[in-house]
Design an enzyme around this catalytic site. Structure first.
Site, mmCIF file in Angstrom:
data_model
loop_
_atom_site.group_PDB
_atom_site.id
_atom_site.type_symbol
_atom_site.label_atom_id
_atom_site.label_comp_id
_atom_site.label_asym_id
_atom_site.label_seq_id
_atom_site.Cartn_x
_atom_site.Cartn_y
_atom_site.Cartn_z
ATOM 1 N N ARG A 67 0.810 -1.217 0.000
ATOM 2 C CA ARG A 67 0.000 0.000 0.000
ATOM 3 C C ARG A 67 0.849 1.275 0.000
ATOM 4 N NH1 ARG A 67 -2.784 -4.111 2.012
ATOM 5 N NH2 ARG A 67 -0.733 -4.591 2.773
ATOM 6 N N THR A 68 1.822 1.352 0.900
ATOM 7 C CA THR A 68 2.585 2.598 1.060
ATOM 8 C C THR A 68 3.433 2.860 -0.184
ATOM 9 O OG1 THR A 68 2.678 2.013 3.398
ATOM 10 C CG2 THR A 68 4.051 3.838 2.691
ATOM 11 N N LYS A 95 25.661 -5.962 -1.205
ATOM 12 C CA LYS A 95 27.111 -6.250 -1.235
ATOM 13 C C LYS A 95 27.794 -5.691 0.015
ATOM 14 C CE LYS A 95 27.187 -5.536 -6.232
ATOM 15 N NZ LYS A 95 27.720 -4.632 -7.261
ATOM 16 N N ARG A 117 11.419 3.583 3.805
ATOM 17 C CA ARG A 117 10.903 2.584 4.762
ATOM 18 C C ARG A 117 12.074 1.711 5.165
ATOM 19 N NH1 ARG A 117 5.627 -1.205 4.690
ATOM 20 N NH2 ARG A 117 4.779 0.814 5.278
ATOM 21 N N HIS A 145 4.818 5.597 11.713
ATOM 22 C CA HIS A 145 4.359 5.469 10.326
ATOM 23 C C HIS A 145 3.427 6.670 10.081
ATOM 24 C CE1 HIS A 145 3.212 3.915 6.550
ATOM 25 N NE2 HIS A 145 2.824 2.687 6.875
HETATM 26 N N1 CP Z 1 -0.252 -0.079 5.930
HETATM 27 C C1 CP Z 1 0.930 -0.353 5.368
HETATM 28 O O1 CP Z 1 1.962 0.237 5.699
HETATM 29 O O2 CP Z 1 0.863 -1.317 4.389
HETATM 30 P P1 CP Z 1 2.110 -1.776 3.528
HETATM 31 O O3 CP Z 1 3.067 -2.497 4.440
HETATM 32 O O4 CP Z 1 1.537 -2.686 2.460
HETATM 33 O O5 CP Z 1 2.752 -0.558 2.929
#
Ligand code: CP
Length: 321
Positions: A67-68, A95, A117, A145
């Protein structure tokens, strides 16, 4: 405000979006109002404006995401930014290159923003101290998040008309959840009350003081009278050892069913950040039921990420925080 709203650009007072902690209520409101204004673009036949033309965004996802990652990329394309994607496998990190070396090399190519991320809490903050690009936290370990909490807030605001004085139950693996932390920080800014419930092994010690939440002894107690019920996935990838006996046992004690949901307010909404484990923390008929706004959360994710990119692009000349 689709294109060229210089007023909104001029006033967002942060160079980076690293977490909800540290934002003021007016910052959150500005992001949500901007997201609402930009939402219209996603409903047009041609879903694209020129606002970020010539800006380059690097999406650095060193941990799995659907999603993100997709919604950031979609948001960038809808604003006409250019984007490149990197991940750990397939990059020189495989590496042995460090995160800082990798990102400093990427920055030598002069991107404008880095969306990151990472499984390590604090990785975006570390990079923000060393890079001149705007840094956006797309989820760091079990820390924060922020764009998830913002899209959750937008979804709640659409459903309830307000973020104030709500009773919000956040249930499941609180210990490992960056979503719970970011949501608790955000809801606190608006005077809403958060209760949490989950297995004792998944409730961090001191969470009441740290996040200003009430710990409930059972899922039923957390759901009772709630306006919003937010279910969380068990983050097995962040656990050193099993913290509950089995999925079946977990579902029996902490899975949201239609029966349990009857204890919430009649107009309560059900949320989940995804990915869901159907039949574990949430019954399939609840996930797909009339109270569920789970796909609405995903839809709002694109508008919120457009808003964050848009506002930070206007803040790109600010000194490092
Ligand atoms: N909600 C969320 O962060 O989903 P993803 O891990 O799929 O990005």
């Amino acid at each position: 405000m689709a294109e060229g709203n210089e007023e909104a650009r001029a006033v967002f007072p942060h160079k980076h979006l690293l977490g909800i902690e540290g934002l003021a209520r007016r910052d959150v409101e500005m992001i949500l109002d901007t997201a609402d204004a930009l939402r219209g673009i996603t409903l047009r036949r041609i879903k694209k404006v020129q606002t970020l033309r010539g800006r380059m965004v690097v999406n650095a996802f060193f941990e799995n995401s659907t999603r993100t990652r997709v919604s950031f990329e979609m948001a960038e394309k809808r604003l006409s930014a250019d984007s490149v994607n990197i991940q750990a496998s397939g990059s020189a990190m495989a590496k042995g290159e460090t995160l800082l070396d990798t990102l400093q090399n990427i920055e030598a190519m002069r991107p404008d923003m880095v969306v990151i991320r990472h499984s390590c809490s604090g990785a975006p903050h570390f990079l923000a101290r060393h890079l001149s690009s705007n840094v956006i936290n797309a989820g760091d370990g079990h820390h924060e998040h922020p764009t998830q909490a913002l899209l959750d807030a937008l979804t709640i605001r659409h459903a309830k008309g307000t973020l104030e004085r709500l009773e919000v139950a956040i249930c499941g693996d609180i210990m490992h959840s960056r979503v719970a932390r970011s949501n608790a920080h955000l809801l606190r800014l608006f005077g809403s009350r958060v209760r949490v419930a989950g297995p004792q092994t998944m409730i961090p010690r001191g969470v009441e003081e740290a996040l200003g939440v009430r710990v409930c002894r059972s899922l039923a107690e957390a759901v009772e009278g709630a306006d919003v019920v937010m279910m969380l996935r068990i983050q097995k990838e962040r656990m050193g050892a099993d913290l509950f006996p089995s999925d079946r046992e977990y579902a029996r004690c902490f899975g949201l069913t239609r029966d349990l949901l009857r204890g919430a307010k009649p107009d309560a909404i059900v949320m989940h950040p995804g990915p869901m484990n159907r039949g574990v923390e949430i019954a399939p008929d609840v996930a797909d039921g009339e109270r569920s706004v789970i796909l609405g959360q995903v839809e709002n994710g694109v508008a919120v990420r457009m808003a964050v990119l848009y506002l930070l692009a206007g803040a790109s000349e600010l000194p490092a925080e």
